[in-house]
Design an enzyme around this catalytic site. Sequence first.
Site, mmCIF file in Angstrom:
data_model
loop_
_atom_site.group_PDB
_atom_site.id
_atom_site.type_symbol
_atom_site.label_atom_id
_atom_site.label_comp_id
_atom_site.label_asym_id
_atom_site.label_seq_id
_atom_site.Cartn_x
_atom_site.Cartn_y
_atom_site.Cartn_z
ATOM 1 N N ASP A 166 -15.609 -15.232 120.060
ATOM 2 C CA ASP A 166 -16.787 -14.666 121.041
ATOM 3 C C ASP A 166 -17.787 -14.067 120.082
ATOM 4 O O ASP A 166 -17.321 -13.091 119.386
ATOM 5 C CB ASP A 166 -15.967 -13.896 121.926
ATOM 6 C CG ASP A 166 -15.250 -14.739 123.017
ATOM 7 O OD1 ASP A 166 -15.104 -15.871 122.841
ATOM 8 O OD2 ASP A 166 -14.516 -13.982 123.940
ATOM 9 N N HIS A 200 -21.131 -17.832 126.967
ATOM 10 C CA HIS A 200 -20.536 -16.513 127.098
ATOM 11 C C HIS A 200 -21.307 -15.579 128.113
ATOM 12 O O HIS A 200 -21.189 -14.432 127.981
ATOM 13 C CB HIS A 200 -20.220 -15.989 125.645
ATOM 14 C CG HIS A 200 -19.186 -14.820 125.816
ATOM 15 N ND1 HIS A 200 -18.003 -14.955 126.795
ATOM 16 C CD2 HIS A 200 -18.779 -13.635 125.115
ATOM 17 C CE1 HIS A 200 -17.076 -13.743 126.470
ATOM 18 N NE2 HIS A 200 -17.897 -13.061 125.491
ATOM 19 N N HIS A 242 -23.458 -10.330 129.394
ATOM 20 C CA HIS A 242 -22.164 -9.756 129.306
ATOM 21 C C HIS A 242 -21.389 -8.960 130.238
ATOM 22 O O HIS A 242 -21.059 -7.737 130.119
ATOM 23 C CB HIS A 242 -21.942 -9.136 127.987
ATOM 24 C CG HIS A 242 -20.428 -9.231 127.309
ATOM 25 N ND1 HIS A 242 -19.623 -8.202 127.455
ATOM 26 C CD2 HIS A 242 -19.849 -10.008 126.454
ATOM 27 C CE1 HIS A 242 -18.448 -8.687 126.747
ATOM 28 N NE2 HIS A 242 -18.565 -9.553 126.405
ATOM 29 N N HIS A 296 -13.032 -12.733 117.602
ATOM 30 C CA HIS A 296 -14.179 -12.147 117.567
ATOM 31 C C HIS A 296 -15.207 -12.444 116.097
ATOM 32 O O HIS A 296 -14.466 -12.262 115.324
ATOM 33 C CB HIS A 296 -14.400 -10.836 118.135
ATOM 34 C CG HIS A 296 -13.628 -10.684 119.530
ATOM 35 N ND1 HIS A 296 -12.348 -10.726 119.700
ATOM 36 C CD2 HIS A 296 -14.361 -10.640 120.733
ATOM 37 C CE1 HIS A 296 -12.130 -10.613 121.152
ATOM 38 N NE2 HIS A 296 -13.299 -10.619 121.736
#
Length: 254
Positions: A61, A112, A116, A206
Amino acid sequence: MKVFIISIRKILLSLVLFVVCSAVLVCSCYVIKDAMAQIPEKKLPIYCVDTQEKKIAISFDAAWGDAYTKNILDILDKYDVKTTFFLVGFWVDKHPDLVKEISDRGHEIGNHSTTHPKMSLLSKEQIKEELETTSDKIEKIINRRPVVFRPPFGDYNDTLIDTASSLNYYTIQWDVDSLDWKEIGVEHVVDRVIKNTKNGSVVLFHNNAKYVSEYLPLILEKLKSQGYEIVPVSELIYKENFNMDSTGKQRKNN
C-alpha cells in the site's frame, strides 16, 4: 398411607397447556428461521483464495512517502517477483514517474482511493468519485485502469462492495498482515509473515515501512524456499464463477 387424587380436569388442563406451549415454541422457531433467512448476507471483500496450488500474492500500500520504493522494486527484480501496488490518488499526483516505473517493471497497480478516507462513511456517489478519480489518474500514466481495489484502513460495508463491483473492481483485503507500519523490527515482520502465509494468501506490506529493505529479501527467500509462487493479486484471485465463504475466502464454484 396417603392417597393423592388428581382430577381429570387438572390432567386435561395440563395437557392443553403442554400442547399450546409446544405449538408456540415450534412456531417461534419457524418465525426465527424465516427472519434469519430474510436477513441479507453481508458482502465481503476478498481476503484470500481457496487453492491447492502453492501460490500467494504480495501487495504494497502506498499513501505517504516514496523513500524506499525504488529499492523495493530492485529487490523484487532480484528475486524475479511481481506484486501489486495499491496507490492512493494523492500519491499518484506526487510520484507519476514512480507509478510508471512500477508498471514498467511488470507490477500490477491497484486503486487505493483518492483521499484515503474511511469508505464506509461515504455515499455511493462519493465512493464512485474516490475510485474513478484515482483510476483516471493511473490510466493517464500507464494507459490501463486498475481492476483491483483496496479500501483504506480495511474499512468497508455492503455499499462499498456493491459500488466497487458495479465499476468492475474486485475489492481486496488481506489475510496476512505484516504490521510493518508498527516498525517493531525486522525479525518480527519476517516471523509474522512466514508463520501465517499459506496457499492462497494475500500479504500486506507498505512501501514506506522503515525496515522494508531489510525484511523483504529475507521473506522472499523463505517463501521461495518453501515452494511458493508469488504473483500479483489479480493473477491469484478468481475473476468469475466463484463464491465467498464467511471468512472472506474466495472459492471456485464446482
